[in-house]
Scaffold this active site. Structure first.
Site, PDB file in Angstrom:
ATOM      1  N   ASP A  25      14.504  -2.207   0.147  1.00 16.31           N
ATOM      2  CA  ASP A  25      13.381  -2.757  -0.632  1.00 16.31           C
ATOM      3  C   ASP A  25      12.867  -4.039   0.003  1.00 16.31           C
ATOM      4  O   ASP A  25      11.659  -4.206   0.234  1.00 16.31           O
ATOM      5  CB  ASP A  25      13.819  -3.054  -2.070  1.00 16.31           C
TER       6      ASP A  25
ATOM      7  N   GLU B 216      11.411   3.675   3.373  1.00 14.73           N
ATOM      8  CA  GLU B 216      12.142   4.683   4.141  1.00 14.73           C
ATOM      9  C   GLU B 216      12.272   4.277   5.605  1.00 14.73           C
ATOM     10  O   GLU B 216      13.296   4.535   6.235  1.00 14.73           O
ATOM     11  CB  GLU B 216      11.433   6.036   4.019  1.00 14.73           C
TER      12      GLU B 216
END
Length: 480
Positions: A198, A130
């Site tokens: 990611d 995040e």
């Protein structure tokens, strides 16, 4: 279910209806996208959404968990590139495995996500993902690429954002049924930003000293949870399928080599606290924690003992809970998890003076620690000694102006000590923190009526009323 159903990108696209007609041609990392939304405006919008969340979402107002999750987040942010503003991490009481990010460095996780994590590195991998969404400004970049006929007002977005955070499928359906349905009916999210988050997230994870294998480890959990669900649903939720992401993150994590990270006591205490206070019944939790007491993992064993103490506390078996804590604190007297629960026990046993004696020397050494301050203030209020509680809470709010629990305790102290004007003024700040400006203004009007001849105080209250009116008008007219 995908890892980031409520990610920064997903919220923006589900609510704003951003298309995917740009062939995924992303600008270089760190592009500011200032012609779409500036950094300053991003912070303003983020603050508005955060205030609305406080009023409508089940935020966890737990100082110990808040300090823990903020500490993990800060550790990651220090090792991230392109940080434009301070990050705020918070928790929502929801058993679903999810996390999300939005404007201005706000990152939320569900209690269910921490409860499902097996290691601190797994938890940190989600936060790192995040953080990457925010630092790469995925939301602003998507806004920049979208060809819009007219700007959308922030006031028209908030409800949909909150609903999407609570239930992504219902949130998207509600948005599609809104007046902007024509723009949003053909939502098709890009996967590129998720893959980028990611990869960058694993890099942040490693640089911050966590095990990079935490990322694929957590994706394995999501893969297990998603079995039996249709691939179409996963696609509509716009993220790469969990199986794909497990393979990709495993390859990425292996490139960093093996890192053996010792078990984190605070992680297991936080996990036990969530289980004991927010999940299942106390009786079931007692059985769960009792079964974990024989663990060979010392941190997990202590977490089980702590969880058992919480469960006994919830059943009002205060003496038994205290006996467990006494043993845990023999060699760990300054542990904030233990101190917080011990304070609650003393207060329930009508012995707040014991809590005051326990906390005061620690607070004098760390007067800006929010956990110590809030617990000590609560003990003073329980002892009906309001003056020191009021002073330390006001001092805390000087450095942490949005500490909701501090305002609530301060309002309680003022109300119980019959300081009506101050109670109304504090209540006004509480309403402002949840975006209820009309109610905040009403409280200030009540406070104004409590003032006799103090002209300066009247002017100060009038000035605050005007600030709230301007903030409400600005919110209603703000375009992005």
């Amino acid at each position: 279910m995908c890892l980031c159903v409520f990610s920064q990108l997903c919220i923006a696209q589900s609510v704003l209806g951003l298309g995917d007609n740009n062939r995924n041609q992303l600008p270089e990392i760190g592009v500011v996208a200032s012609d779409a939304i500036t950094i300053d405006k991003e912070k303003i919008v983020g603050d508005i959404i955060m205030r609305q969340l406080r009023g409508q979402a089940p935020l966890v107002q737990d100082p110990v968990l808040q300090e823990y999750i903020q500490g993990i987040g800060n550790r990651l942010v220090i090792h991230a590139d392109n940080t434009k503003f301070p990050f705020q991490f918070f928790m929502i009481n929801n058993p679903v495995l999810n996390a999300f990010a939005f404007y201005g460095g706000h990152i939320g996780i569900h209690t269910g996500l921490l409860a499902a994590s097996s290691t601190e590195s797994e938890l940190a991998s989600v936060l790192a993902h995040e953080v990457a969404h925010v630092t790469q400004r995925h939301l602003a970049r998507r806004v920049q690429m979208q060809k819009r006929n007219s700007p959308l007002q922030i006031a028209s977005l908030i409800g949909g954002i909150l609903l999407a955070m609570a239930d992504p499928e219902a949130g998207i359906a509600a948005v599609q049924a809104s007046s902007a349905a024509g723009q949003q009916a053909n939502i098709n999210f890009t996967r590129t930003n998720e893959i980028e988050a990611d990869n960058i997230g694993i890099n942040i994870l490693y640089r911050a000293g966590f095990d990079p294998q935490g990322a694929p480890g957590f994706f394995e959990k999501l893969l297990a949870q998603s079995r039996g669900r249709s691939t179409q649903l996963s696609f509509l939720q716009t993220h790469p399928l969990p199986a794909d992401r497990v393979a990709q993150t495993t390859t990425r994590a292996r490139s960093f080599g093996v890192r053996n990270v010792p078990p984190s006591l605070d992680f297991h205490l936080a996990k036990a606290r969530i289980q004991g206070r927010y999940m299942s019944s106390p009786k079931r939790n007692i059985n769960l924690f009792s079964s974990q007491l024989a663990s060979s993992n010392n941190a997990k064993q202590k977490g089980a003992q702590y969880g058992l103490a919480i469960s006994l506390f919830e059943l009002q078996r205060y003496d038994e809970a205290k006996n467990i804590l006494d043993k845990l604190m023999l060699n760990d007297k300054e542990n904030l998890f233990y101190l917080d629960l011990m304070t609650d026990i003393y207060i329930k046993q009508d012995a707040p003076s014991s809590a005051i004696s326990l906390l005061t020397p620690l607070w004098l050494n760390k007067p800006q620690n929010s956990v110590l301050t809030l617990n000590l203030a609560n003990a003073y209020i329980s002892a009906q000694n309001f003056e020191p509680a009021i002073q330390m809470l006001r001092d805390l709010l000087l450095v942490n102006k949005e500490n909701f629990l501090a305002y609530q305790l301060l309002n309680d102290a003022y109300s119980r000590s019959q300081m009506k004007k101050e109670a109304h003024m504090t209540k006004a700040e509480i309403y402002a923190l949840i975006l209820a400006y009309p109610l905040a203004i009403d409280e200030l009007q009540f406070a104004y009526n409590q003032v006799d001849s103090d002209t300066l105080e009247k002017l100060r209250i009038k000035g605050r009323i005007e600030q709230f009116r301007e903030a409400q008008a600005s919110m209603m007219s703000l375009n992005i």
